[in-house]
Design a protein around this motif. Structure first.
Motif, PDB file in Angstrom:
ATOM      1  N   GLN A   1       0.810  -1.119  -0.004  1.00 24.14           N
ATOM      2  CA  GLN A   1      -0.204   0.044  -0.134  1.00 24.14           C
ATOM      3  C   GLN A   1       0.611   1.064   0.000  1.00 24.14           C
ATOM      4  N   TRP A   2       0.274   2.139  -0.351  1.00 27.20           N
ATOM      5  CA  TRP A   2       0.904   3.485  -0.281  1.00 27.20           C
ATOM      6  C   TRP A   2       0.288   4.564   1.073  1.00 27.20           C
TER       7      TRP A   2
ATOM      8  N   PRO B   1      -2.985   6.392   1.166  1.00 22.41           N
ATOM      9  CA  PRO B   1      -3.406   5.833  -0.229  1.00 22.41           C
ATOM     10  C   PRO B   1      -3.702   6.983  -1.257  1.00 22.41           C
ATOM     11  N   ALA B   2      -4.286   8.057  -0.724  1.00 17.25           N
ATOM     12  CA  ALA B   2      -4.767   8.986  -1.876  1.00 17.25           C
ATOM     13  C   ALA B   2      -4.340  10.484  -1.349  1.00 17.25           C
TER      14      ALA B   2
ATOM     15  N   GLU C   1      -4.346  14.816  -2.517  1.00 21.22           N
ATOM     16  CA  GLU C   1      -4.813  15.905  -3.405  1.00 21.22           C
ATOM     17  C   GLU C   1      -3.946  17.000  -3.656  1.00 21.22           C
TER      18      GLU C   1
ATOM     19  N   GLN D   1      -8.380  12.717 -11.927  1.00 21.79           N
ATOM     20  CA  GLN D   1      -7.803  11.478 -11.093  1.00 21.79           C
ATOM     21  C   GLN D   1      -6.921  10.657 -11.685  1.00 21.79           C
ATOM     22  N   HIS D   2      -5.650  10.772 -11.008  1.00 23.36           N
ATOM     23  CA  HIS D   2      -4.445   9.521 -11.468  1.00 23.36           C
ATOM     24  C   HIS D   2      -4.486   8.382 -10.584  1.00 23.36           C
ATOM     25  N   SER D   3      -3.960   7.171 -11.373  1.00 23.61           N
ATOM     26  CA  SER D   3      -3.486   6.304 -10.560  1.00 23.61           C
ATOM     27  C   SER D   3      -2.024   6.252 -10.294  1.00 23.61           C
TER      28      SER D   3
ATOM     29  N   GLY E   1      -2.609   3.603  -5.673  1.00 17.11           N
ATOM     30  CA  GLY E   1      -2.877   4.842  -4.962  1.00 17.11           C
ATOM     31  C   GLY E   1      -3.610   5.811  -5.834  1.00 17.11           C
ATOM     32  N   LYS E   2      -4.040   6.755  -5.356  1.00 14.40           N
ATOM     33  CA  LYS E   2      -4.673   7.789  -6.189  1.00 14.40           C
ATOM     34  C   LYS E   2      -4.060   9.151  -5.819  1.00 14.40           C
ATOM     35  N   ILE E   3      -3.797   9.892  -7.039  1.00 18.33           N
ATOM     36  CA  ILE E   3      -3.695  11.157  -7.025  1.00 18.33           C
ATOM     37  C   ILE E   3      -4.757  12.081  -7.577  1.00 18.33           C
ATOM     38  N   ASN E   4      -5.511  12.905  -6.776  1.00 14.90           N
ATOM     39  CA  ASN E   4      -6.547  13.771  -7.234  1.00 14.90           C
ATOM     40  C   ASN E   4      -6.129  14.956  -7.539  1.00 14.90           C
TER      41      ASN E   4
END
Ligand code: CUA
Length: 163
Positions: free
Chosen positions: A81-82, A85-86, A88, A136-138, A154-157
């Motif tokens: 995991q990161w 995890p997300a 912004e 949103q980027h993965s 993970g998610k980069i918003n």
């Protein structure tokens, strides 16, 4: 006859070798090619107790940092995991990621961007990125890191720039 061909091949080999070395010298001297260097060292066992990795997340740059980047994203990679995890970040701002791992080698890859790095135990990896568009980027781990490797996302918003 055979000897003559041998001489030609030896000369050709010398020419190719010289050419390869010359290309290397030119790309380093002229093109400023270089291998990425670690941004810092860290004790892998103590990542969670070492600032800034004891408090991963997003923060705005300080006044001193502003000429280099606008936002700093601190992340810890851990099988699988990161942390966090997300995250912004705002569109159009210079974002500096600083990432390390507490266990094995992980990959840091954000498709459709230039983010593509290895996260190596004992090493801090830094990369700078500006997201031109919101969305949103993965964040994908692209180094095999164990049985749940394929689930390490993970998610980069990227939030729209304020108008
Ligand atoms: Cu982490 Cu694959």
């Amino acid at each position: 006859m055979i000897e003559r061909y041998e001489k030609i091949f030896m000369k050709l080999a010398a020419v190719f070798l010289f050419g390869a070395v010359a290309a290397l010298v030119v790309s380093i001297a002229g093109g400023h090619a270089s291998l990425p260097e670690p941004a810092g060292r860290i004790e892998p066992e103590q990542v969670r107790d070492t600032a800034p990795f004891d408090q991963p997340g997003v923060r705005e740059a300080t006044a001193d940092e502003k000429d280099e980047f606008d936002y700093k994203v601190t992340m810890v990679a851990q099988a699988w995991q990161w942390d966090p995890p997300a995250v912004e970040v705002p569109q159009g701002k210079r974002v500096r990621f600083e990432v390390t791992t507490v266990d094995v080698i992980h990959g840091f890859y954000i498709p459709n961007t230039q983010a593509n790095a290895m996260i190596i135990p004992g090493q801090i990896t830094e990369l700078d990125l500006t997201f031109d568009e919101s969305g949103q980027h993965s964040l994908i781990c692209h180094e095999y890191c164990g049985i749940q490797h394929h689930n390490m996302g993970g998610k980069i918003n990227v939030t729209p720039a304020e108008k």
